[in-house]
Design an enzyme around this catalytic site. Structure first.
Site, PDB file in Angstrom:
ATOM      1  N   ASP A  13      41.792  41.019  33.063  1.00  0.00           N
ATOM      2  CA  ASP A  13      43.444  41.861  33.255  1.00  0.00           C
ATOM      3  C   ASP A  13      44.516  40.355  32.747  1.00  0.00           C
ATOM      4  O   ASP A  13      45.604  41.268  33.408  1.00  0.00           O
ATOM      5  CB  ASP A  13      43.436  41.758  35.009  1.00  0.00           C
ATOM      6  CG  ASP A  13      43.060  42.474  35.570  1.00  0.00           C
ATOM      7  OD1 ASP A  13      42.081  43.391  34.837  1.00  0.00           O
ATOM      8  OD2 ASP A  13      42.561  42.476  36.914  1.00  0.00           O
ATOM      9  N   HIS A  41      40.707  47.779  29.066  1.00  0.00           N
ATOM     10  CA  HIS A  41      42.016  47.241  28.321  1.00  0.00           C
ATOM     11  C   HIS A  41      42.700  48.767  28.320  1.00  0.00           C
ATOM     12  O   HIS A  41      42.047  49.739  27.718  1.00  0.00           O
ATOM     13  CB  HIS A  41      41.198  47.191  26.757  1.00  0.00           C
ATOM     14  CG  HIS A  41      40.804  45.397  26.831  1.00  0.00           C
ATOM     15  ND1 HIS A  41      40.034  45.183  26.210  1.00  0.00           N
ATOM     16  CD2 HIS A  41      40.299  44.705  27.555  1.00  0.00           C
ATOM     17  CE1 HIS A  41      39.069  43.926  25.944  1.00  0.00           C
ATOM     18  NE2 HIS A  41      40.089  44.126  27.570  1.00  0.00           N
TER      19      HIS A  41
END
Length: 428
Positions: A13, A41
């Site tokens: 992340d 993503h």
């Protein structure tokens, strides 16, 4: 741009999607080399937001070729859904630009059932926070040499025989050990064959495609998923993913020689986050943590789970540098820190009566360290409009410079917002 690997330096992340999207402009081919749809993503292009779990985010750039390597585990249904979503948004997802390695292993329905059943039967203390996507069980079958590969989707008789053999074991586990429902060969076979015809046209020799690109003088980017400290070997075991997330796997996971890789970009979030269970030395269960979580919109792109937030951990970053050998750092979400009066960076740990600057390697050792912090002044300025190094506030520049000192790696890209153009290039 030379051949480059992009990987996360923390627990995932880190904002890889935006950086990959940005660097894609200078490359011709993008390769995903590990993981599955347990990572997401997020890329913002104009007023459109794209969340991709399997397909490389380079697909959003017309004319770029995107490859899914042999190191990836592929959920064919998820792949088809992503293709349909992108096609609905007028993105070209034809087999000519989107290819899957025939050697990639396939996530089967029984993998997902086992993943969920195992997690449900663990105590709260032993749960690892799996996404339940079947990633781990699929990799298990790969290592046990009983897995189903993407090429098998084009061979129905072989596929059915493999499913029949697999279910002898999987049903015994599902029913005998976990008290769940068994699966039939027909049901599993029919579910997979319902999507196989849409996957098979995308199958290719990914290694040959990469070699052909190099022969034509093109540049290739290798896109990693998750982060260094979720690596199956080098992460905070057992709270890790099921694949090697470090840069070295770009070679094995796509079938190319490591000598062909020129640059390695470590994506570093300006603070630290983690999803799910596992040690997190700099986690802030206070106002600072809440501030980072809310301002940074820290919710998982794949699971929607709230991310745990804390201060930047330089011990974690130095370990990532040691494992990946990055030539550059791309620093993301720096704008989230605006408004904090002071910032903290963990530079060492207190552990077993001493001070250490390298993470302990004992299982769960990271759960027993106490961070040693260095405090730096924060800034109130809104930096989302900054376009040059000089336009950043002095405390912001000092924070970046300190990261460079602590890691020994130049911060070449600085992200000051979610948009593509909200990035300061320091000589990339």
């Amino acid at each position: 741009m030379s051949n480059v690997v992009v990987m996360g330096a923390q627990w995932g992340d880190e904002g890889k999607g935006k950086i990959v999207d940005l660097l894609t402009r200078k490359c011709d081919v993008i390769v995903r080399f590990q993981g599955g749809n347990n990572a997401g993503h997020t890329v913002l292009v104009g007023d459109k937001q794209y969340i991709l779990h399997l397909i490389p985010s380079g697909i959003l750039h017309p004319g770029k070729k995107c490859l899914i390597g042999n190191g990836v585990v592929l959920d064919p249904a998820v792949f088809c859904r992503e293709v349909e979503t992108l096609r609905d948004k007028d993105v070209d997802v034809s087999p000519a630009r989107l290819m899957i390695s025939r050697k990639a292993h396939v996530i089967m329905p029984y993998h997902k059932a086992l993943d969920v059943a195992r997690e449900c039967h663990k105590t709260n203390e032993s749960k690892i926070g799996t996404t339940g996507r079947g990633i781990g069980p699929c990799y298990e079958d790969k290592m046990s040499r009983i897995g189903i590969r993407a090429a098998d989707l084009a061979m129905p008789e072989l596929l059915r025989a493999k499913i029949e053999a697999a279910l002898l074991e999987k049903n015994a586990l599902l029913a005998g050990l976990y008290g769940g429902e068994t699966m039939t060969v027909d049901a599993v076979f029919d579910e997979v064959m319902a999507v196989a015809p849409r996957v098979v046209p995308h199958l290719a020799d990914v290694t040959a495609e990469i070699e052909a690109a190099w022969a034509a003088g093109q540049h290739v980017m290798f896109e990693g998923a998750q982060g260094t400290h979720l690596d199956i070997d080098h992460g905070t075991y057992p709270f890790v993913t099921s694949s090697n997330t470090v840069s070295g796997n770009a070679s094995a996971g796509s079938g190319i020689a490591p000598t062909r890789l020129d640059r390695i970009v470590a994506i570093v979030k300006a603070y630290t986050t983690r999803v799910g269970a596992g040690p997190f030395p700099t986690e802030q269960l206070n106002e600072a943590g809440d501030y980072l979580q809310q301002k940074g919109h820290e919710f998982g792109a794949t699971t929607g789970r709230k991310r745990r937030c804390g201060w930047l951990d330089a011990v974690v970053l130095r370990e990532a540098v040691r494992l990946n050998g990055p030539t550059d750092i791309a620093l993301t979400k720096l704008d989230v820190l605006s408004g904090l009066k002071e910032l903290k960076i963990c530079t060492a740990y207190e552990y077993q009566g001493g001070t250490i600057t390298v993470a302990p390697q004992e299982q769960n050792g990271m759960a027993h360290v106490t961070p040693v912090y260095e405090t730096m002044p924060g800034w109130d300025d809104d930096i989302t409009g900054c376009t040059t190094w000089e336009s950043l506030p002095a405390p912001t520049r000092a924070y970046i410079a300190r990261i460079e000192e602590l890691t020994g790696v130049r911060v070449s890209l600085v992200s000051v917002g979610p948009e593509r153009d909200q990035t300061i290039n320091r000589g990339w």
